[in-house]
Design a protein around this motif. Structure first.
Motif, PDB file in Angstrom:
ATOM      1  N   GLU A 179       0.770  -1.216   0.124  1.00 34.44           N
ATOM      2  CA  GLU A 179       0.095   0.032  -0.051  1.00 34.44           C
ATOM      3  C   GLU A 179       0.663   1.048  -0.019  1.00 34.44           C
ATOM      4  OE1 GLU A 179      -2.895  -0.178   3.147  1.00 34.44           O
ATOM      5  OE2 GLU A 179      -3.899  -1.778   2.145  1.00 34.44           O
ATOM      6  N   ILE A 180       2.023   0.996  -0.734  1.00 30.67           N
ATOM      7  CA  ILE A 180       2.900   2.426  -0.770  1.00 30.67           C
ATOM      8  C   ILE A 180       2.349   3.538  -1.870  1.00 30.67           C
ATOM      9  CG2 ILE A 180       5.268   3.243  -1.383  1.00 30.67           C
ATOM     10  CD1 ILE A 180       6.091   0.738  -0.116  1.00 30.67           C
ATOM     11  N   ILE A 181       1.769   2.682  -2.941  1.00 30.07           N
ATOM     12  CA  ILE A 181       1.044   3.303  -3.948  1.00 30.07           C
ATOM     13  C   ILE A 181      -0.213   2.763  -4.601  1.00 30.07           C
ATOM     14  CG2 ILE A 181       3.303   3.978  -5.180  1.00 30.07           C
ATOM     15  CD1 ILE A 181       2.736   1.923  -7.163  1.00 30.07           C
ATOM     16  N   PRO A 182      -0.982   3.570  -5.105  1.00 32.29           N
ATOM     17  CA  PRO A 182      -2.406   2.583  -5.386  1.00 32.29           C
ATOM     18  C   PRO A 182      -2.175   2.031  -6.617  1.00 32.29           C
ATOM     19  CG  PRO A 182      -2.524   5.072  -5.786  1.00 32.29           C
ATOM     20  CD  PRO A 182      -1.090   4.734  -5.170  1.00 32.29           C
ATOM     21  N   GLU A 183      -3.111   1.084  -6.979  1.00 32.95           N
ATOM     22  CA  GLU A 183      -3.132   0.352  -7.996  1.00 32.95           C
ATOM     23  C   GLU A 183      -3.346   0.896  -9.260  1.00 32.95           C
ATOM     24  OE1 GLU A 183      -4.869  -4.100  -9.367  1.00 32.95           O
ATOM     25  OE2 GLU A 183      -5.278  -3.044  -7.454  1.00 32.95           O
TER      26      GLU A 183
END
Ligand code: SF4
Length: 759
Positions: A179-183
């Motif tokens: 969850e460091i970046i969104p999909e």
């Protein structure tokens, strides 16, 4: 007593030209370049800047230097001050080496060279030093002007590129799962595009900024430490993504440079790594180079091509096409070694160019050996029972037809096979000799038969056993291979001095023209007798005269100035006959073409006009004996009375049309058509019921013209399509290819049944 030698006596300067021998090479160069029409030099003319050196002079000095094995710009510049021949050719002018180097790779140089090659060929034909019916083709590899160890391999690029794909995808998935970046929305699940990598990088940038501001606002030491750790990971990921992006761009660019090659040089992207005969390291190392293809006759180079593929097979088609574009046609016999013998090349020469290949194939010599012929385990020696379509193996077992198969060769060209298989190989005592040892002991022998390839092999064997064509083939080695000797050993042209393909073509063109000039200087007393003659309208190597000769013989249309136009004009006329109208077709078009042509060939307009003195009236249609001949060519012989009755019935019918092809007041072809209605659609279509060109006039473009005119007629009558049927026997194969080449599809099968006992 000494010969008189006095350096201090006052002498008058004399014309240097006077002191050269009559057959000196400078006169050949001078004559050759002077024969180029003035218009060809126009592209060089620049209205800006100081006046430039005349391209004629530049070309002459470069050709002279190359003919004397001087390939360096600086050495050519030196020769201009040292050699009296160079001084005469340059008339005392001294361009610098930079000017010389720029000129020889000028983008217009290839046009120049083409004109020189065409002009030289015309002169050689006139002097009977070569003939029109044969060319010998071969290739050699020339070392590029690239650094030796700057290779770039396709396999490596693919491997590295795959690694980038896998690593970047894995990193992305990890970043999303943590969850460091969104999909992000992805185009495909296989690999991340550059755009998607950019998006990931942006997200990571935002995350980094958010963490930085969070660290600044947090006072707790432990929390700050954890956040800094997290930020460090984000920064590392961002750097990795940036690296993947850069590498992806790099590998994509490399793949573009490869094209369909497997390697290239970093210092000359057009050069490919190839195995050279000249292997000074004696370790078979690959070197960057180009594949030079030449077409010769009587050791004169008539055309050349530069390719980046190491093998010769694939170069033949583009090379023949380039010769066709240059000279308007290619000779009847194409002679080359086994390196060119492929199914695709045989088909291409026979069907597309409608010429005769005298090209052996890789097993040609081996098949002639007694050992090969007597080996019972070679499937080519197995007995074939044609009626039941099966082969008999050495163990007297039958191999029956199983299925049709398609295979692609190394270059992706599809080949058709028939698969035969034996059913009793298990336990066969001859198995070890008949099948490969590694084959599974429970399998049966399978035999793939390529009938097209067998046909071409039989064709080649038949051609090379005929005394005339065999004699032509036997000259191959002394013709084309010695020309490479002249270039590489005698002229000393071993390595290129320019980079990139377009420049390499210019340099090789100059070097090959130098080879021709050297040969000209050595041979033919008859040719020498022409060298010193003052240029006159009738004797000089005159391109207009060359064109006119070609026009008169019609054996070879022109290469640059209006080939299509000449075909139009030379075909005397075509006429339509339908139920109530007879008129000349294209008279206006012919006049227009003639007018344009006369504008260009204004000196020869009267002669051209003579070719068009013809008259047409209804009596043409009554030339039944000529039409009878054509019916025989079509395979339907008929007697005159019957033909007259038949044509009268057709003539009376409103929807039937006959297009006649008439040359020199003789019918040489016709297209018989009927306009019909579609049942399935609205509107009408034209059906060609009979189409023939006299066997004496085939392979000259008349068939194509007649077909085009049939289509034009159909179009003028508002027909939506044009169709025809053609027999499926082997002798109709070239007709099928002709229709395919002209855009006709064979998507349907024709059926017919006799209602009466005979037609
Ligand atoms: S292995 Fe099969 S095909 Fe070969 S000889 Fe024996 S039976 Fe015939």
């Amino acid at each position: 007593m000494y010969k008189n030698y006095n350096m201090f006596q006052l002498t008058l300067p004399i014309e240097t030209e006077m002191s050269f021998p009559e057959n000196d090479i400078v006169f050949i160069i001078n004559k050759l370049v002077e024969s180029v029409p003035q218009e060809a030099f126009n592209p060089y003319y620049s209205q800006r800047g100081p006046s430039s050196y005349h391209p004629k002079m530049m070309l002459k000095i470069i050709l002279y230097s190359y003919a004397h094995s001087v390939f360096s710009g600086r050495r050519i510049e030196h020769l201009l001050k040292d050699s009296c021949r160079m001084m005469w050719l340059a008339q005392g002018q001294t361009p610098t080496y930079r000017t010389i180097n720029r000129f020889r790779v000028n983008p217009h140089m290839m046009e120049f060279l083409h004109i020189l090659f065409v002009g030289l060929r015309a002169q050689l034909l006139e002097d009977k030093l070569i003939t029109e019916d044969v060319i010998y083709i071969d290739g050699t590899k020339i070392e590029a002007n690239a650094n030796k160890y700057t290779f770039q391999w396709l396999a490596n690029t693919k491997r590295f590129s795959q690694s980038v794909i896998e690593k970047s995808t894995a990193l992305y998935e990890q970043l999303v799962s943590e969850e460091i970046i969104p999909e992000i929305k992805r185009e495909s699940g296989h690999e991340l595009t550059s755009e998607e990598l950019n998006q990931i990088e942006t997200h990571l940038g935002h995350k980094n900024d958010a963490l930085t501001s969070e660290i600044e606002t947090t006072q707790d030491v432990e929390t700050r430490k954890t956040l800094r750790k997290e930020r460090s990971k984000v920064r590392q990921s961002k750097k990795a993504i940036q690296d993947f992006k850069d590498r992806k761009i790099k590998y994509d660019k490399q793949m573009e440079i490869y094209g369909d090659r497997k390697s290239y040089s970093k210092t000359d992207h057009d050069a490919t790594f190839m195995r050279m005969k000249d292997d000074h390291m004696r370790n078979g190392q690959l070197k960057p180079g180009y594949n030079l293809q030449i077409a010769t006759h009587n050791q004169f180079v008539l055309a050349f091509g530069v390719y980046s593929y190491p093998g010769d097979t694939r170069t033949l088609e583009p090379f023949l096409k380039s010769i066709h574009n240059l000279y308007g046609d290619i000779p009847e016999y194409i002679v080359a070694d086994a390196g060119y013998g492929s199914e695709y090349n045989y088909t291409m020469i026979l069907d597309e160019f409608e010429k005769t290949p005298l090209i052996t194939y890789s097993m040609y010599l081996k098949e002639k050996q007694r050992k090969y012929k007597n080996n019972p385990f070679i499937t080519a020696n197995w007995e074939y029972r044609e009626i039941d379509d099966y082969y008999i193996c050495p163990n007297k077992k039958e191999l029956h037809f199983q299925s049709y198969r398609k295979k692609r060769d190394g270059y992706g060209i599809q080949r058709d096979f028939k698969l035969y298989a034996c059913e009793a190989c298990v336990g066969c005592p001859l198995r070890s000799q008949c099948m490969k040892q590694s084959t599974n002991p429970n399998t049966n022998k399978r035999l793939f038969k390529n009938l097209t390839w067998d046909y071409f092999k039989a064709f080649t064997n038949q051609q090379l056993s005929d005394p005339k064509t065999k004699h032509i083939y036997q000259k191959r080695k002394i013709d084309v291979e010695s020309t490479f000797g002249n270039l590489k050993a005698n002229l000393g042209f071993q390595r290129l001095s320019v980079r990139t393909k377009s420049k390499v073509e210019c340099e090789l063109g100059i070097a090959l023209m130098a080879v021709n000039i050297r040969k000209l200087a050595k041979i033919s007393v008859r040719f020498r007798s022409l060298i010193r003659k003052k240029p006159s309208n009738s004797k000089k190597m005159n391109f207009d005269v060359f064109f006119l000769k070609e026009l008169k013989s019609m054996s070879q249309p022109l290469f640059v100035y209006g080939r299509r136009m000449l075909w139009e004009v030379s075909l005397t006329y075509i006429s339509y006959i339908n139920h109530n109208d007879t008129y000349r077709l294209n008279e206006i078009e012919i006049k227009k073409s003639l007018y344009k042509m006369v504008e260009f060939f204004d000196e020869v307009s009267s002669l051209v006009a003579l070719n068009l003195m013809f008259k047409f009236d209804k009596s043409d249609f009554e030339k039944l004996s000529q039409l009878k001949e054509l019916y025989s060519d079509l395979g339907y012989p008929v007697i005159e009375d019957k033909l007259e009755n038949r044509l009268n019935s057709i003539y009376r019918h409103n929807d039937y049309y006959i297009l006649l092809l008439i040359k020199d007041d003789k019918i040489i072809g016709f297209s018989g058509m009927c306009k019909m209605y579609f049942y399935e659609y609205d509107g009408e279509y034209m059906r060609i019921l009979a189409f023939v060109v006299s066997s004496k006039y085939r392979k000259r473009g008349y068939g194509k013209l007649l077909l085009n005119k049939s289509e034009e007629l159909a179009s003028s009558l508002n027909c939506k399509a044009i169709t025809l049927n053609s027999g499926i026997t082997m002798d109709r194969k070239s007709a099928h290819n002709f229709y395919k080449r002209n855009g006709y599809n064979n998507g349907t099968l024709g059926f017919s049944k006799l209602i009466t006992k005979s037609l």
